[in-house]
Design an enzyme around this catalytic site. Structure first.
Site, PDB file in Angstrom:
ATOM      1  N   ASP A  11      -5.196   1.300   9.693  1.00 53.61           N
ATOM      2  CA  ASP A  11      -4.876   1.848   8.145  1.00 53.61           C
ATOM      3  C   ASP A  11      -6.004   3.487   8.283  1.00 53.61           C
ATOM      4  OD1 ASP A  11      -3.877  -0.593   7.401  1.00 53.61           O
ATOM      5  OD2 ASP A  11      -6.125  -0.888   6.363  1.00 53.61           O
ATOM      6  N   GLN A  53       4.059   0.306   2.321  1.00 51.24           N
ATOM      7  CA  GLN A  53       4.178  -0.818   3.350  1.00 51.24           C
ATOM      8  C   GLN A  53       6.023  -1.811   2.225  1.00 51.24           C
ATOM      9  OE1 GLN A  53       1.942  -2.250   5.414  1.00 51.24           O
ATOM     10  NE2 GLN A  53       3.046   0.078   6.423  1.00 51.24           N
ATOM     11  N   ASP A  91       0.670  -1.297  -0.246  1.00 54.21           N
ATOM     12  CA  ASP A  91       0.212   0.063  -0.152  1.00 54.21           C
ATOM     13  C   ASP A  91       1.139   1.114  -0.018  1.00 54.21           C
ATOM     14  OD1 ASP A  91      -1.394  -2.117   0.653  1.00 54.21           O
ATOM     15  OD2 ASP A  91      -2.341  -1.486   2.933  1.00 54.21           O
TER      16      ASP A  91
END
Ligand code: FRU
Length: 490
Positions: free
Chosen positions: A167, A57, A41
């Protein structure tokens, strides 16, 4: 408390060593790849101190997902990226199981706040838990708060999960208070998006639940984003385990919910729901506001279902999508590649209103670094089916077929070089509007991003096709008029 204070330094030393060895060869021209190892991500996308920052990430030590770090790159134009040292490593008690996805917000005092998911490793009797952490820094080095995790399970009403709670996407509210949306899996409503607020980023208050899947749009929702655009409010989420319905395909999806937002009552009213991207490889998008007011979105150009099967041809694995400008038009989210892409246009070839029928190549239109626009004018033609092939040689092609009668487009990479039994096709609505249908394909070596009718719908896909396959052909079942504008990119 730090359990391994030198972990970040070790990663940075490894990066310096790798940077000397790695060449740019085989990298995409304008899509961000990790310096080395694995990427998923986009995280912390923001404009700070005169440049765009993008974190991601990152598992530097292998090309597979592993203990999550935050990689980091900066760019002036969203197309050329410079690597920065790794920003976060999983090295404290609050995040020893990984620094999962999150966001970045410039603070009024000039520092940059990172909000991320701290994963706490499983104990003998407990599963891994997730909570929200913060770190503050100067754009290169970040100090994690000793108060981490700053948002825990105890901050929420009963029914919300401590295992699926991740998140954080934070932004500065108009009143100078921070806001943050976080994804959580509720025991009844499944995927939910929760809103928190804070004066300084350390003490957070639960404000309510913005929306929930209720099993309609998948189970756990990942990577939420929430912003105002063109007089509407947009909620983006990436659901896991979706069932195919409406325009959504099964599996990992991306959903844009456009609606109205009343913060006072914490009430989000849905108006339209659509996939963000219909492609085979697009997930976990995140947006930021550019200084000129554009809302720009970037996504992970991959898919959890298929990435394990994908070839590992380079010392790095995975790419981001092209950054896209967003707009809400007629109640729907529309995307276009950032206009900066024009700075990469080299030779331009135009074929204006040519008629094609049998499979035809057009002079000067080929390549794997292309910004290719095709406008089809089927009004005076018996044409019902139009086929575009790209990345073509005698053994391969990637196909875009428009069924004009049904108003449907098929993207198909089955002949694109894969030997894996995974999804290779997508069916997408694509209608002739005002006598024309437009297709814009951005090709960057191993990927195609297809923008239909001015970005009304987008199909993003990695293609494993050998780079030498660079043909482009046009074919129709009856003579049809089309215009082609091909910009070679460099
Ligand atoms: C989405 C995701 C996030 C999580 C991260 C872990 O792709 O599963 O929910 O934070 O990846 O790498």
């Amino acid at each position: 408390m730090s359990i391994n204070p030198s972990a970040l330094e070790r990663v940075r030393a490894f990066e310096r060593e790798q940077a000397m060895k790695l060449s740019a060869e085989g990298r995409p021209l304008f899509h961000l790849t990790p310096l080395v190892g694995w990427m998923n991500d986009p995280n912390g996308f923001c404009f700070y101190k005169g440049q765009f920052h993008l974190f991601y990430q990152y598992h530097p030590f292998s090309r597979q997902w592993g203990p999550m770090h935050w990689g980091h790159a900066v760019s002036g134009d969203l197309l050329h990226w410079t690597y920065m040292p790794c920003a976060l490593a999983p090295d404290t008690a609050a995040d020893a199981g990984g620094c999962f996805s999150g966001s970045a917000v410039p603070l009024p005092d000039g520092r940059l706040l990172l909000a991320y998911t701290g994963v706490q490793p499983a104990g003998t009797f407990r599963r891994e838990t997730q909570a929200q952490c913060v770190a503050v820094g100067d754009g290169t080095d970040f100090e994690k708060s000793l108060l981490n995790p700053v948002i825990r399970h105890a901050h929420m009403p009963v029914g919300y999960s401590e295992f699926d709670f991740r998140d954080p996407k934070a932004w500065m509210g108009p009143d100078g208070r921070l806001r943050m949306v976080v994804a959580n899996r509720h025991e009844k409503r499944q995927g939910t998006v929760l809103l928190f607020s804070s004066a300084e980023g350390l003490n957070w208050e639960f404000m309510g639940e913005i929306d929930a899947s209720c099993e309609e749009y998948g189970r756990m929702w990942e990577c939420p984003d929430f912003f105002a655009l063109d007089g509407k409010q947009v909620l983006l989420v990436s659901p896991q385990e979706m069932h195919a319905r409406e325009e959504f395909h099964a599996g990992y999806g991306t959903v844009a919910i456009v609606g109205r937002w009343d913060e006072k009552d914490c009430r989000f009213e849905r108006e339209t729901v659509q996939p963000v991207d219909h492609g085979l490889t697009f997930y976990a998008p995140q947006t930021t506001l550019a200084p000129d007011g554009r809302r720009i979105m970037i996504g992970w150009m991959d898919n959890w279902e298929t990435c394990k099967e994908a070839p590992r041809r380079h010392p790095w694995y995975a790419q981001m999508s092209v950054p896209r400008e967003l707009a809400v038009e007629k109640g729907r989210l529309v995307q276009r590649p950032v206009r900066e892409i024009q700075s990469l246009w080299r030779d331009t070839v135009i074929h204006d209103r040519v008629t094609v029928r049998e499979e035809t190549a057009l002079e000067g239109v080929k390549g794997r670094l292309l910004d290719l626009s095709v406008t089809l004018y089927p009004a005076d033609s018996a044409c019902r089916r139009f086929t575009l092939r790209v990345a073509k040689d005698s053994a391969h092609y990637v196909l875009v077929r428009c069924d004009l009668a049904r108003g449907e487009l098929v993207f198909d990479r089955s002949h694109g070089g894969s030997h894996r039994d995974i999804a290779h096709t997508r069916h997408v609505p694509a209608e002739v509007r005002d006598g024309r249908l437009t297709l814009r394909l951005l090709m960057d070596r191993e990927s195609v991003e297809l923008f239909i009718n001015g970005g009304e719908r987008v199909v993003t896909s990695l293609i494993p096709t050998p780079i030498a396959a660079d043909g482009v052909t046009f074919e129709a079942d009856a003579p049809v008029c089309l215009s082609v504008e091909a910009h070679h990119l460099g």
